[in-house]
Design an enzyme around this catalytic site. Structure first.
Site, short mmCIF file in Angstrom:
data_model
loop_
_atom_site.label_atom_id
_atom_site.label_comp_id
_atom_site.label_asym_id
_atom_site.label_seq_id
_atom_site.Cartn_x
_atom_site.Cartn_y
_atom_site.Cartn_z
N ASN A 11 -88.86 -44.43 -32.48
CA ASN A 11 -88.42 -45.39 -31.48
C ASN A 11 -87.55 -44.68 -30.44
O ASN A 11 -86.43 -44.25 -30.75
CB ASN A 11 -87.64 -46.52 -32.18
CG ASN A 11 -87.20 -47.61 -31.22
OD1 ASN A 11 -86.59 -47.35 -30.19
ND2 ASN A 11 -87.50 -48.84 -31.58
N HIS A 13 -85.92 -45.69 -27.84
CA HIS A 13 -84.65 -46.33 -27.52
C HIS A 13 -83.58 -45.95 -28.54
O HIS A 13 -82.45 -45.62 -28.18
CB HIS A 13 -84.82 -47.85 -27.46
CG HIS A 13 -83.53 -48.58 -27.40
ND1 HIS A 13 -82.71 -48.57 -26.29
CD2 HIS A 13 -82.88 -49.32 -28.33
CE1 HIS A 13 -81.62 -49.28 -26.54
NE2 HIS A 13 -81.70 -49.75 -27.77
N LYS A 14 -83.94 -46.01 -29.82
CA LYS A 14 -82.98 -45.64 -30.87
C LYS A 14 -82.57 -44.18 -30.74
O LYS A 14 -81.40 -43.82 -30.90
CB LYS A 14 -83.61 -45.87 -32.25
CG LYS A 14 -83.80 -47.31 -32.66
CD LYS A 14 -84.32 -47.35 -34.09
CE LYS A 14 -84.66 -48.73 -34.56
NZ LYS A 14 -85.13 -48.72 -35.97
N ASP A 70 -82.43 -49.47 -41.48
CA ASP A 70 -83.21 -50.68 -41.65
C ASP A 70 -82.33 -51.84 -41.22
O ASP A 70 -81.10 -51.81 -41.42
CB ASP A 70 -83.69 -50.86 -43.09
CG ASP A 70 -84.86 -51.82 -43.19
OD1 ASP A 70 -85.56 -52.03 -42.17
OD2 ASP A 70 -85.11 -52.37 -44.28
N THR A 71 -82.96 -52.84 -40.62
CA THR A 71 -82.22 -53.96 -40.06
C THR A 71 -82.85 -55.28 -40.49
O THR A 71 -84.08 -55.38 -40.60
CB THR A 71 -82.22 -53.89 -38.51
OG1 THR A 71 -81.48 -52.73 -38.10
CG2 THR A 71 -81.60 -55.12 -37.89
N LYS A 184 -75.94 -55.70 -25.14
CA LYS A 184 -76.42 -55.79 -26.52
C LYS A 184 -76.18 -54.48 -27.26
O LYS A 184 -75.69 -54.47 -28.40
CB LYS A 184 -77.90 -56.14 -26.56
CG LYS A 184 -78.43 -56.24 -27.99
CD LYS A 184 -79.94 -56.20 -28.07
CE LYS A 184 -80.36 -55.98 -29.52
NZ LYS A 184 -81.81 -55.82 -29.70
#
Length: 203
Positions: A11, A13-14, A70-71, A184
């Site tokens: 990812n 963005h991460k 993990d979310t 955010k």
């Protein structure tokens, strides 16, 4: 020479977020950077299990320091659901729209709408126990980030992803999807967990 550490994700963005926080102290590489293109198992019953499972898989196969996350979204009125199953709440297709619609249907007219997003990061690293580096031990650390809020009754906002259009964080009158990524990313569960990871790595 900068220390290399794997973030078990592709990812972008991460990756950008953690690279910005860690600055030039570490070389943070992705799964594709180390040639890992297979699906990593996520069969745990908790966020902690899944994060550690992903990190352990990479550590065992590539022998590199690694962290994975993990979310989950945990809704009080649903006894903590969808939790570890957040991404596939409505099925294995990872369909965000279907997940949101199922969640709203499950809550119905229930006025108890408190919820939280929770991110868990598992870090596995080799630590030298001898000054010459001849002996090392495996160390495991976990970092958690939580943001409390509530589930609103219909979607609002066009930014973000997942459950963002129906999650309103505590202290704000807008959903994650309305606040925009800059705000955010500053207040989110992942940002809070990542900051704890960074504080540990940079100490």
């Amino acid at each position: 020479m900068k220390k290399k550490i794997v973030f078990a994700t592709n990812n972008q963005h991460k990756l950008d977020e953690i690279r910005a926080i860690l600055g030039s102290s570490f070389e943070v590489v992705s799964l594709s950077d180390i040639g890992c293109h297979e699906d990593i198992p996520e069969t745990g019953d908790t966020l902690e299990d899944n994060a550690l499972q992903k990190a352990q898989y990479i550590f065992d196969k590539y022998h590199l320091d690694v962290f994975a996350d993990d979310t989950g979204l945990e809704v009080d009125a649903l006894n903590g659901a969808p939790g570890v199953y957040s991404a596939r709440y409505a099925g294995d297709g990872h369909d965000s729209e279907a997940n949101m619609q199922k969640l709203l249907a499950e809550l119905g007219d229930n006025d108890q709408r408190k919820a939280r997003f929770r991110t868990v990061i598992a870090l596995i690293e080799n630590r030298d126990v001898c000054p010459c580096g001849c002996t090392s031990i495996k160390q495991i650390h976990r970092f958690e980030g939580i943001v409390d809020g509530e589930i609103i009754r219909e979607k609002r906002g066009g930014e973000g992803f997942g459950y963002d259009p129906i999650f309103q964080p505590e202290g704000y009158s807008q959903t994650f999807a309305e606040l925009g990524l800059d705000i955010k990313n500053h207040i989110s569960h992942r940002a809070r967990a990542t900051q704890k990871l960074a504080e540990y790595l940079l100490k």
